[in-house]
Design a protein around this motif. Structure first.
Motif, PDB file in Angstrom:
ATOM      1  N   ALA A 296       0.667  -1.301   0.062  1.00  0.00           N
ATOM      2  CA  ALA A 296      -0.009   0.064  -0.203  1.00  0.00           C
ATOM      3  C   ALA A 296       0.764   1.328   0.074  1.00  0.00           C
ATOM      4  CB  ALA A 296      -0.882   0.006   1.250  1.00  0.00           C
ATOM      5  N   GLU A 297       2.019   1.205   0.876  1.00  0.00           N
ATOM      6  CA  GLU A 297       3.003   2.346   0.922  1.00  0.00           C
ATOM      7  C   GLU A 297       3.557   2.655  -0.456  1.00  0.00           C
ATOM      8  OE1 GLU A 297       4.100   5.868   2.236  1.00  0.00           O
ATOM      9  OE2 GLU A 297       2.701   4.297   3.371  1.00  0.00           O
ATOM     10  N   LEU A 298       3.890   1.584  -1.229  1.00  0.00           N
ATOM     11  CA  LEU A 298       4.462   1.778  -2.505  1.00  0.00           C
ATOM     12  C   LEU A 298       3.622   2.196  -3.583  1.00  0.00           C
ATOM     13  CD1 LEU A 298       6.735  -1.727  -2.575  1.00  0.00           C
ATOM     14  CD2 LEU A 298       7.550   0.578  -2.628  1.00  0.00           C
ATOM     15  N   TRP A 299       2.308   1.748  -3.468  1.00  0.00           N
ATOM     16  CA  TRP A 299       1.248   2.126  -4.245  1.00  0.00           C
ATOM     17  C   TRP A 299       0.976   3.963  -4.192  1.00  0.00           C
ATOM     18  CZ3 TRP A 299      -3.074  -1.501  -5.689  1.00  0.00           C
ATOM     19  CH2 TRP A 299      -3.781  -1.261  -6.535  1.00  0.00           C
ATOM     20  N   LYS A 300       1.192   4.233  -2.892  1.00  0.00           N
ATOM     21  CA  LYS A 300       0.922   5.451  -2.587  1.00  0.00           C
ATOM     22  C   LYS A 300       1.945   6.465  -3.086  1.00  0.00           C
ATOM     23  CE  LYS A 300      -1.299   5.008   2.074  1.00  0.00           C
ATOM     24  NZ  LYS A 300      -1.117   5.185   3.520  1.00  0.00           N
ATOM     25  N   VAL A 301       3.227   5.952  -2.980  1.00  0.00           N
ATOM     26  CA  VAL A 301       4.266   6.748  -3.574  1.00  0.00           C
ATOM     27  C   VAL A 301       4.306   6.818  -5.169  1.00  0.00           C
ATOM     28  CG1 VAL A 301       6.884   6.633  -3.846  1.00  0.00           C
ATOM     29  CG2 VAL A 301       5.938   6.105  -1.532  1.00  0.00           C
ATOM     30  N   ALA A 302       3.756   5.859  -5.706  1.00  0.00           N
ATOM     31  CA  ALA A 302       3.645   5.814  -7.134  1.00  0.00           C
ATOM     32  C   ALA A 302       2.441   6.852  -7.636  1.00  0.00           C
ATOM     33  CB  ALA A 302       3.071   4.426  -7.578  1.00  0.00           C
ATOM     34  N   MET A 303       1.445   7.105  -6.823  1.00  0.00           N
ATOM     35  CA  MET A 303       0.283   7.841  -7.054  1.00  0.00           C
ATOM     36  C   MET A 303       1.011   9.427  -6.719  1.00  0.00           C
ATOM     37  SD  MET A 303      -1.810   6.197  -8.826  1.00  0.00           S
ATOM     38  CE  MET A 303      -2.730   7.487  -9.071  1.00  0.00           C
ATOM     39  N   TRP A 304       1.535   9.478  -5.772  1.00  0.00           N
ATOM     40  CA  TRP A 304       2.128  10.724  -5.318  1.00  0.00           C
ATOM     41  C   TRP A 304       2.789  11.675  -6.429  1.00  0.00           C
ATOM     42  CZ3 TRP A 304       0.649  14.038  -1.603  1.00  0.00           C
ATOM     43  CH2 TRP A 304       1.559  15.317  -1.386  1.00  0.00           C
ATOM     44  N   GLY A 305       3.559  11.026  -7.290  1.00  0.00           N
ATOM     45  CA  GLY A 305       4.314  11.591  -8.293  1.00  0.00           C
ATOM     46  C   GLY A 305       3.437  11.879  -9.595  1.00  0.00           C
ATOM     47  N   LYS A 306       2.199  11.616  -9.718  1.00  0.00           N
ATOM     48  CA  LYS A 306       1.631  11.840 -10.742  1.00  0.00           C
ATOM     49  C   LYS A 306       1.678  13.308 -11.380  1.00  0.00           C
ATOM     50  CE  LYS A 306      -3.335  11.004 -12.679  1.00  0.00           C
ATOM     51  NZ  LYS A 306      -4.730  10.467 -12.316  1.00  0.00           N
ATOM     52  N   LYS A 307       1.672  13.362 -12.615  1.00  0.00           N
ATOM     53  CA  LYS A 307       1.941  14.713 -13.113  1.00  0.00           C
ATOM     54  C   LYS A 307       0.544  15.496 -13.325  1.00  0.00           C
ATOM     55  CE  LYS A 307       5.933  13.408 -15.887  1.00  0.00           C
ATOM     56  NZ  LYS A 307       6.581  13.034 -17.306  1.00  0.00           N
TER      57      LYS A 307
END
Length: 329
Positions: A296-307
């Protein structure tokens, strides 16, 4: 919660079940097909259900859409739907399909818990269908649509891409057919997601052209902005309603500001945008023993960087290296 730096919250998960497809649509892939993912690279049924569970129970996802490739080619799809329907809280579940397999699966999918379907159909003319898809399966798609309607997978939405000089004269005919058959029609601007990277903006039939064509036969009244919410389609009442028609203008009227989507590919990669050129690998940690909280934390990081946007209007825009069949629509 899956939030990005612009304050957008992803509550809609698109899950690709396979990159394989039984059509060869000219705007998606070459006639000979593509190099499909090897089975060990694909997430297993258990892994898919676990990822959906994490998204729903830990990350606030409320809607799950199963896509492909062609998701009905996934042998375990009914079981996947049934297991995801048992989650608490239960997500709303839908399916995007070319419709070829719906005649044999619509009732089973409904019984498993699927709520509705989107079926891709670009033409009412069998010869044009064969030219576009390189397959003689038009009757199967029509039968699949009827099976979905009979099964109660409603609203049954029909997704249509118009191609200049091929089927761009069919818009009014398609809308009348949808009205007569109780389907909700949505036109989609052709997007730069083809494997051949041959997309040209000048060849694309725009939203405005589609609406101009529809207005030659129908009176269209725009729905208020608040009725759209996070939906990608702008919608119009047809001849005063209640029937509606939608247009998804991903290229000429991008809706990035309201995007609430996160995407999981069939091989376990998170994509925070359909047009992203980067992915975040969740399959490796999943198979290395990572806990639900760590994933879940990795998924959050992936979405945090959305352009901020897709970049389609930027002269330096580059298509994703992987085509739509690999990343899910």
């Amino acid at each position: 919660m899956l939030i990005d730096t612009y304050g957008r919250v992803a509550t809609d998960l698109r899950v690709s079940l396979t990159d394989r497809c039984n059509l060869r649509c000219t705007y998606c892939m070459p006639e000979e097909g593509l190099q499909w993912l090897a089975k060990p690279e694909l997430l297993t049924d258990d892994e898919i259900v676990r990822m959906v569970r994490i998204a729903v129970t830990d990350l606030g996802v409320k809607d799950v859409r199963f896509t492909g490739g062609e998701p009905l080619l996934r042998p375990g799809i009914v079981g996947i739907v049934e297991r995801c329907a048992a989650l608490e809280p239960r997500p709303k579940m839908s399916l995007t399909t070319n419709g070829i397999g719906l005649q044999r699966t619509a009732a089973a999918l409904r019984d498993a818990g699927l709520d509705r379907v989107n079926v891709s159909l670009d033409t009412l003319r069998p010869d044009v269908f064969q030219a576009l898809t390189r397959r003689k399966r038009h009757h199967d798609v029509i039968g699949g649509l009827e099976a979905a309607r009979t099964a109660g997978l409603a609203p049954v939405k029909v997704n249509t891409v118009l191609m200049r000089g091929v089927n761009d004269d069919e818009a009014p005919e398609l809308l009348q057919w949808a009205v007569d058959n109780d389907y909700e029609l949505r036109f989609i601007e052709q997007m730069p997601l083809d494997a051949q990277h041959g997309w040209q903006r000048s060849d694309m039939v725009t939203a405005e052209e589609i609406l101009d064509s529809l207005r030659t036969r129908f009176d269209l009244t725009p729905e208020p902005d608040e009725a759209r919410g996070h939906a990608p389609a702008e919608r119009w009442l047809v001849d005063g309603g209640p029937v509606r028609v939608g247009v998804i203008a991903s290229v000429t009227r991008p809706f990035c500001r309201a995007c609430d989507r996160t995407r999981l590919t069939a091989d376990g990669q998170v994509r925070n945008c359909l047009f992203a050129r980067e992915e975040s690998d969740l399959r490796a940690p999943l198979r290395s023993g990572a806990s639900d909280a760590e994933i879940a934390e990795l998924w959050k990081v992936a979405m945090w960087g959305k352009k901020a946007g897709s970049g389609l209007d930027d002269p330096t825009f580059l298509q994703p290296e992987r085509p739509m069949s690999a990343i899910g629509g």
